[in-house]
Design an enzyme around this catalytic site. Sequence first.
Site, PDB file in Angstrom:
ATOM      1  N   ASP A   1       0.844  -1.201   0.000  1.00  0.00           N
ATOM      2  CA  ASP A   1       0.000   0.000   0.000  1.00  0.00           C
ATOM      3  C   ASP A   1       0.882   1.255   0.000  1.00  0.00           C
ATOM      4  O   ASP A   1       0.375   2.373  -0.040  1.00  0.00           O
ATOM      5  CB  ASP A   1      -1.016  -0.008   1.149  1.00  0.00           C
ATOM      6  CG  ASP A   1      -0.366  -0.098   2.514  1.00  0.00           C
ATOM      7  OD1 ASP A   1       0.874  -0.214   2.590  1.00  0.00           O
ATOM      8  OD2 ASP A   1      -1.108  -0.057   3.515  1.00  0.00           O
ATOM      9  N   SER A   2       2.206   1.054  -0.013  1.00  0.00           N
ATOM     10  CA  SER A   2       3.125   2.169  -0.271  1.00  0.00           C
ATOM     11  C   SER A   2       2.875   2.730  -1.669  1.00  0.00           C
ATOM     12  O   SER A   2       3.380   3.806  -2.007  1.00  0.00           O
ATOM     13  CB  SER A   2       4.587   1.724  -0.126  1.00  0.00           C
ATOM     14  OG  SER A   2       4.829   0.548  -0.864  1.00  0.00           O
TER      15      SER A   2
ATOM     16  N   ASP B   1      -1.084  -6.011  -0.280  1.00  0.00           N
ATOM     17  CA  ASP B   1      -1.527  -5.391   0.970  1.00  0.00           C
ATOM     18  C   ASP B   1      -3.035  -5.170   0.953  1.00  0.00           C
ATOM     19  O   ASP B   1      -3.575  -4.657  -0.039  1.00  0.00           O
ATOM     20  CB  ASP B   1      -0.857  -4.013   1.132  1.00  0.00           C
ATOM     21  CG  ASP B   1       0.363  -4.062   2.021  1.00  0.00           C
ATOM     22  OD1 ASP B   1       0.451  -4.957   2.879  1.00  0.00           O
ATOM     23  OD2 ASP B   1       1.238  -3.197   1.855  1.00  0.00           O
TER      24      ASP B   1
ATOM     25  N   LYS C   1      -1.491  -9.310   2.686  1.00  0.00           N
ATOM     26  CA  LYS C   1      -0.727  -8.900   3.876  1.00  0.00           C
ATOM     27  C   LYS C   1      -1.586  -7.943   4.693  1.00  0.00           C
ATOM     28  O   LYS C   1      -2.299  -7.109   4.131  1.00  0.00           O
ATOM     29  CB  LYS C   1       0.597  -8.242   3.481  1.00  0.00           C
ATOM     30  CG  LYS C   1       1.395  -7.735   4.690  1.00  0.00           C
ATOM     31  CD  LYS C   1       2.855  -7.443   4.353  1.00  0.00           C
ATOM     32  CE  LYS C   1       3.122  -6.110   3.721  1.00  0.00           C
ATOM     33  NZ  LYS C   1       2.674  -4.920   4.484  1.00  0.00           N
TER      34      LYS C   1
ATOM     35  N   GLU D   1      -1.630  -5.558   8.509  1.00  0.00           N
ATOM     36  CA  GLU D   1      -0.848  -4.995   9.615  1.00  0.00           C
ATOM     37  C   GLU D   1      -1.563  -5.229  10.940  1.00  0.00           C
ATOM     38  O   GLU D   1      -2.760  -4.927  11.063  1.00  0.00           O
ATOM     39  CB  GLU D   1      -0.663  -3.484   9.404  1.00  0.00           C
ATOM     40  CG  GLU D   1       0.174  -3.147   8.185  1.00  0.00           C
ATOM     41  CD  GLU D   1       0.362  -1.639   7.995  1.00  0.00           C
ATOM     42  OE1 GLU D   1      -0.041  -0.845   8.874  1.00  0.00           O
ATOM     43  OE2 GLU D   1       0.913  -1.261   6.944  1.00  0.00           O
TER      44      GLU D   1
ATOM     45  N   GLU E   1       8.940  -4.462  10.462  1.00  0.00           N
ATOM     46  CA  GLU E   1       9.391  -3.160   9.957  1.00  0.00           C
ATOM     47  C   GLU E   1       9.976  -2.309  11.077  1.00  0.00           C
ATOM     48  O   GLU E   1       9.336  -2.084  12.114  1.00  0.00           O
ATOM     49  CB  GLU E   1       8.218  -2.429   9.279  1.00  0.00           C
ATOM     50  CG  GLU E   1       8.637  -1.076   8.725  1.00  0.00           C
ATOM     51  CD  GLU E   1       7.676  -0.479   7.708  1.00  0.00           C
ATOM     52  OE1 GLU E   1       6.696  -1.149   7.321  1.00  0.00           O
ATOM     53  OE2 GLU E   1       7.912   0.667   7.297  1.00  0.00           O
TER      54      GLU E   1
HETATM   55  O1  KIV Z   1       3.597  -1.121   1.631  1.00  0.00           O
HETATM   56  C1  KIV Z   1       4.782  -1.508   1.646  1.00  0.00           C
HETATM   57  O2  KIV Z   1       5.585  -1.237   0.755  1.00  0.00           O
HETATM   58  C2  KIV Z   1       5.206  -2.325   2.773  1.00  0.00           C
HETATM   59  C3  KIV Z   1       6.675  -2.609   2.902  1.00  0.00           C
HETATM   60  C4  KIV Z   1       7.368  -1.388   3.394  1.00  0.00           C
HETATM   61  C5  KIV Z   1       6.946  -3.792   3.737  1.00  0.00           C
HETATM   62  O3  KIV Z   1       4.408  -2.742   3.555  1.00  0.00           O
END
Ligand code: KIV
Length: 275
Positions: free
Chosen positions: A54-55, A93, A123, A125, A192
């Site tokens: 989600d980056s 994510d 994924k 969190e 992280e």
């Molecule tokens: O969203 C992302 O890129 C991440 C990584 C930093 C692990 O969760």
Amino acid sequence: MSTQLPEKKEPKVTTQTVVDMKGRGEKISMLTAYDFTMAKLVDLAGIDIILVGDSASNVMAGHETTLPITLEHMIYHTSCVVRGVDRALVVADLPFMSYQVTTKDALVSAGRMMKEAGAHAVKMEGGKPIADTIKRIVDAGIPVMGHLGLMPQSIYKYGTYKVRATDDQEADELLSDAKLLEEAGCFGIVLEKIPSKLAKKVTASIDIPTIGIGAGSACDGQVLVLHDMLGLNKDFHPRFLRRYHDLHTEIVGAVGNYVKDVKTADFPNKNEQYK
Ligand code: KIV
């Protein structure tokens, strides 16, 4: 008739592959990608896991945090990545608020990511507060990767992107969360920005792989944001980031040359046009 055998393809990476890699002490490589072209290149280079992070909210859309990206956006990015990948495991994510409200919402979000985008895993969190939800998703046949330590979706709760779990209480909680995530059925956990000593302890305490970002060398694997490690972003230089290229300079230079060639009528030349 040709007697040549078809070229032997490398086996695809599965969630079991990465668990087995931890078992035999083989490190796991993971990078982000958000589009077809980059995913194809990263896969070709032999990456084990591609994370559609989600980056994308920061890197692709220019937001300050990961909070604004929607499930629809993530499904779009993930489907683009999946089309470019032949071998790597594609983990997507689940974005902020697509899984935190109810387990039913979470299951629907994870299901859409698998069905509509073609992700191989999702994924999420968090630790204890989402462990039951993770179990329900795994029970439905959807592999889940956990994410502990600095969790960017909770940035307004922390108020800072500094290293997490530096005190005993948060470190103990993180260790217990990691065990809970393993019990819930996660096949791996991203750690992280936590102290390397703690990451080492977590890694030794569970049988599923840990993938670190700013969590030191004892993790079973490492992940970086592709655009950061390629040097596309000049303004971000945390201690954990190793830059493998300076694409910022390369691209600005190449585009600058193109602009100059167009302005001076050097481009196109005789061989670059049709008779
Ligand atoms: O969203 C992302 O890129 C991440 C990584 C930093 C692990 O969760």
